[in-house]
Design a protein around this motif. Structure first.
Motif, PDB file in Angstrom:
ATOM      1  N   VAL A  87       0.831  -1.205   0.000  1.00 15.27           N
ATOM      2  CA  VAL A  87       0.000   0.000   0.000  1.00 15.27           C
ATOM      3  C   VAL A  87       0.867   1.257   0.000  1.00 15.27           C
ATOM      4  CG1 VAL A  87      -1.670   1.318   1.365  1.00 15.27           C
ATOM      5  CG2 VAL A  87      -1.977  -1.136   1.064  1.00 15.27           C
ATOM      6  N   ILE A  88       2.034   1.195   0.625  1.00 14.85           N
ATOM      7  CA  ILE A  88       2.953   2.341   0.605  1.00 14.85           C
ATOM      8  C   ILE A  88       3.560   2.511  -0.781  1.00 14.85           C
ATOM      9  CG2 ILE A  88       5.158   3.205   1.491  1.00 14.85           C
ATOM     10  CD1 ILE A  88       4.453   1.845   4.167  1.00 14.85           C
ATOM     11  N   LEU A 255     -12.004  -1.976  -5.643  1.00 16.86           N
ATOM     12  CA  LEU A 255     -12.000  -2.309  -4.215  1.00 16.86           C
ATOM     13  C   LEU A 255     -12.953  -3.473  -3.931  1.00 16.86           C
ATOM     14  CD1 LEU A 255     -11.952   0.146  -1.254  1.00 16.86           C
ATOM     15  CD2 LEU A 255     -13.614  -1.699  -1.264  1.00 16.86           C
ATOM     16  N   ILE A 256     -14.160  -3.418  -4.479  1.00 14.54           N
ATOM     17  CA  ILE A 256     -15.119  -4.510  -4.270  1.00 14.54           C
ATOM     18  C   ILE A 256     -14.612  -5.800  -4.884  1.00 14.54           C
ATOM     19  CG2 ILE A 256     -17.441  -5.315  -4.856  1.00 14.54           C
ATOM     20  CD1 ILE A 256     -18.390  -2.433  -4.661  1.00 14.54           C
ATOM     21  N   MET A 257     -13.981  -5.695  -6.054  1.00 13.78           N
ATOM     22  CA  MET A 257     -13.471  -6.898  -6.718  1.00 13.78           C
ATOM     23  C   MET A 257     -12.363  -7.546  -5.886  1.00 13.78           C
ATOM     24  SD  MET A 257     -13.542  -9.032  -9.121  1.00 13.78           S
ATOM     25  CE  MET A 257     -12.464 -10.434  -8.900  1.00 13.78           C
ATOM     26  N   TYR A 258     -11.409  -6.759  -5.404  1.00 13.03           N
ATOM     27  CA  TYR A 258     -10.327  -7.299  -4.583  1.00 13.03           C
ATOM     28  C   TYR A 258     -10.860  -7.816  -3.253  1.00 13.03           C
ATOM     29  CZ  TYR A 258      -6.405  -5.847  -7.535  1.00 13.03           C
ATOM     30  OH  TYR A 258      -5.499  -5.733  -8.556  1.00 13.03           O
ATOM     31  N   LEU A 259     -11.845  -7.128  -2.694  1.00 15.15           N
ATOM     32  CA  LEU A 259     -12.471  -7.593  -1.461  1.00 15.15           C
ATOM     33  C   LEU A 259     -13.085  -8.979  -1.659  1.00 15.15           C
ATOM     34  CD1 LEU A 259     -14.695  -5.527   0.911  1.00 15.15           C
ATOM     35  CD2 LEU A 259     -15.571  -7.669   0.006  1.00 15.15           C
ATOM     36  N   THR A 260     -13.768  -9.160  -2.787  1.00 13.62           N
ATOM     37  CA  THR A 260     -14.380 -10.457  -3.087  1.00 13.62           C
ATOM     38  C   THR A 260     -13.327 -11.541  -3.233  1.00 13.62           C
ATOM     39  OG1 THR A 260     -16.225  -9.362  -4.211  1.00 13.62           O
ATOM     40  CG2 THR A 260     -15.853 -11.685  -4.712  1.00 13.62           C
ATOM     41  N   GLU A 261     -12.260 -11.228  -3.950  1.00 14.54           N
ATOM     42  CA  GLU A 261     -11.195 -12.218  -4.150  1.00 14.54           C
ATOM     43  C   GLU A 261     -10.520 -12.571  -2.827  1.00 14.54           C
ATOM     44  OE1 GLU A 261      -7.324 -12.979  -7.069  1.00 14.54           O
ATOM     45  OE2 GLU A 261      -8.472 -11.126  -7.204  1.00 14.54           O
ATOM     46  N   TYR A 379      -6.402  -2.476  -3.845  1.00 13.57           N
ATOM     47  CA  TYR A 379      -5.637  -3.381  -2.992  1.00 13.57           C
ATOM     48  C   TYR A 379      -6.027  -3.241  -1.529  1.00 13.57           C
ATOM     49  CZ  TYR A 379      -1.655  -6.273  -1.673  1.00 13.57           C
ATOM     50  OH  TYR A 379      -0.865  -7.292  -1.187  1.00 13.57           O
ATOM     51  N   SER A 380      -6.485  -2.064  -1.130  1.00 14.11           N
ATOM     52  CA  SER A 380      -6.938  -1.898   0.248  1.00 14.11           C
ATOM     53  C   SER A 380      -8.127  -2.807   0.543  1.00 14.11           C
ATOM     54  CB  SER A 380      -7.306  -0.436   0.508  1.00 14.11           C
ATOM     55  OG  SER A 380      -8.434  -0.048  -0.264  1.00 14.11           O
ATOM     56  N   GLY A 381      -8.940  -3.098  -0.476  1.00 11.19           N
ATOM     57  CA  GLY A 381     -10.034  -4.038  -0.291  1.00 11.19           C
ATOM     58  C   GLY A 381      -9.535  -5.437  -0.016  1.00 11.19           C
ATOM     59  N   LEU A 382      -8.414  -5.812  -0.646  1.00 12.02           N
ATOM     60  CA  LEU A 382      -7.822  -7.124  -0.405  1.00 12.02           C
ATOM     61  C   LEU A 382      -7.302  -7.251   1.017  1.00 12.02           C
ATOM     62  CD1 LEU A 382      -7.113  -9.761  -1.964  1.00 12.02           C
ATOM     63  CD2 LEU A 382      -4.875  -8.762  -2.405  1.00 12.02           C
ATOM     64  N   LEU A 383      -6.818  -6.133   1.575  1.00 11.15           N
ATOM     65  CA  LEU A 383      -6.266  -6.158   2.923  1.00 11.15           C
ATOM     66  C   LEU A 383      -7.354  -6.095   3.999  1.00 11.15           C
ATOM     67  CD1 LEU A 383      -3.225  -3.731   2.614  1.00 11.15           C
ATOM     68  CD2 LEU A 383      -3.156  -6.215   2.794  1.00 11.15           C
ATOM     69  N   LEU A 384      -8.304  -5.179   3.818  1.00 10.52           N
ATOM     70  CA  LEU A 384      -9.278  -4.912   4.867  1.00 10.52           C
ATOM     71  C   LEU A 384     -10.557  -5.724   4.730  1.00 10.52           C
ATOM     72  CD1 LEU A 384      -8.952  -1.007   4.925  1.00 10.52           C
ATOM     73  CD2 LEU A 384      -7.774  -2.665   6.383  1.00 10.52           C
TER      74      LEU A 384
END
Length: 424
Positions: A87-88, A255-261, A379-384
């Protein structure tokens, strides 16, 4: 005169019918045949190289925990540093590309990527070195991911055809190849350092081969800064000019897509064990079905987007994935569940590649910074996301988590419908 009781529903239906009539506009190529062939090959190998440096993380981190005798708190902080590093690195890439171009960024980040991997696999690893290696690995991965997408968007724009799906497919293939190699090599008794050195050697050899074929775009688009600059790209106040409403919406879609994955990666095995009755040894089959479908669909994604356009693909895929998630929430048959995961992978595979392509088109002369922003937000969705959805599962049950994800995917489709009808 009676008022329409549901004007928003009428609007949505009219828009959805309009999607079916949407035509794809061709774009002329600005590249010769040789330029196209070599630059496309270089971009594919760049994505593949990033892929083979991603999946070894899951194989090497348990060895760090064992060798350092880490408690759960230190282990969790180590894992968190990997994501924080990415993220950085991601938001910095747009500015670095604007100043130096993507070629030196890909070169340096690829080298530090493998240095971080090798450092984490050492037998004599200390805890400070472990945290340093993890941050280096995560940050380099975030930087090369965005740099590859900036380069891919540039090649796609110059070629006048959709290419981003196949680029992301090669990244997925790299992840799968590295995961299988790590599993086999470690099972045969090879030391983790030897495994990481072998993967690093392969990555560096590929880097030497494709580096000269890369085009050193600065994230300005194929037409250059002055030609692409429009009144909408002028800076207003403290808000960067590329942060328009469509770019923000695209970031939310990713964000939604990465969150789903991430949710499927973290929770699909648990769900198949508890609701599908699968044995723990084969419970990962749901995630494998999802990722396998993603890889297959991305290899065909360019042709599908060319044939039907991004609007039909994304909106139709969102509706199909929404139905798949609801099916998962309601079913207890392991065969139905695995099949639904596979269908969700097919439906959602091209969301991120297509949205990144549209980001590049929207941002014009600042496409590098815009892609960097969208990548970071996604990518923040993948993390959180998995943790937030896990809290939902704790309170309301695992099935509720999939129902909520279905609702988010439906929202994804609505946002894609809104933004794509305005930029095409």
């Amino acid at each position: 005169m009676a008022k329409n009781p549901a004007p928003w529903l009428t609007f949505f239906l009219v828009r959805f019918i309009g999607v079916l009539k949407h035509s794809v506009r061709p774009h002329p190529s600005l590249m010769t045949k040789n330029e196209f062939v070599y630059s496309r090959l270089a971009t594919r190998l760049a994505f593949f190289t990033a892929g083979i440096a991603t999946s070894p993380w899951a194989s090497l981190v348990p060895y760090v925990k064992m060798r350092q005798n880490l408690d759960e708190m230190h282990y969790a902080s180590l894992v968190l540093c990997f994501g924080l590093g990415a993220v950085i690195g991601m938001p910095l890439t747009g500015r670095l590309a604007a100043r130096f171009g993507v070629k030196p960024i890909i070169l340096v980040s690829c080298i530090t990527l493998y240095l971080g991997m090798v450092g984490l696999s050492l037998e004599s690893l200390t805890l400070p070195l472990a945290f340093l290696s993890v941050i280096m690995w995560g940050m380099s991965l975030g930087i090369i991911d965005v740099a590859n997408n900036i380069h891919g968007a540039y090649i796609e724009e110059k070629a006048g055809r959709h290419l981003m799906s196949s680029f992301h497919a090669w990244y997925t293939v790299g992840c799968i190849v590295a995961a299988l190699f790590c599993a086999l090599a470690l099972h045969l008794g090879l030391h983790s350092t030897a495994v990481s050195l072998m993967l690093s050697g392969a990555g560096i050899i590929l880097l030497v081969y494709f580096y000269g074929k890369l085009i050193n775009t600065h994230g300005e688009g194929s037409a250059g800064d002055e030609e692409r600059e429009t009144p909408s790209h002028k800076k207003t106040g403290l808000i960067p000019s590329y942060l328009t409403l469509p770019v923000l919406i695209i970031g939310a879609i990713c964000l939604i897509m990465y969150l789903t994955e991430g949710m499927i990666y973290d929770w699909s095995s648990v769900y198949l064990i508890q609701n599908g009755g699968l044995d723990i040894t084969i419970a990962s089959v749901g995630y494998l079905a999802f990722e396998g479908a993603v890889a297959l669909m991305r290899f065909r994604g360019d042709a599908i987007v060319t044939a039907c356009g991004p609007l039909k693909l994304i909106v139709g895929g969102a509706l199909l994935a929404c139905a798949g998630m609801v099916t998962i929430a309601l079913s207890h048959s392991p065969y139905v569940l695995v099949g639904a995961f596979f269908i969700c992978g097919l439906a959602l595979a091209n969301v991120v590649p297509v949205m990144l392509s549209e980001t590049a088109r929207l941002a014009g002369a600042q496409q590098g910074k815009a892609i960097s922003f969208v990548g970071t937000l996604g990518y923040s969705g993948l993390l959180l996301g998995p943790g937030i959805l896990g809290a939902v599962a704790t309170v309301f049950g695992l099935s509720a988590m999939y129902v909520l994800t279905a609702a988010l995917i439906f929202l994804l489709g609505l946002m894609a419908l809104y933004v794509l009808t305005r930029i095409q």
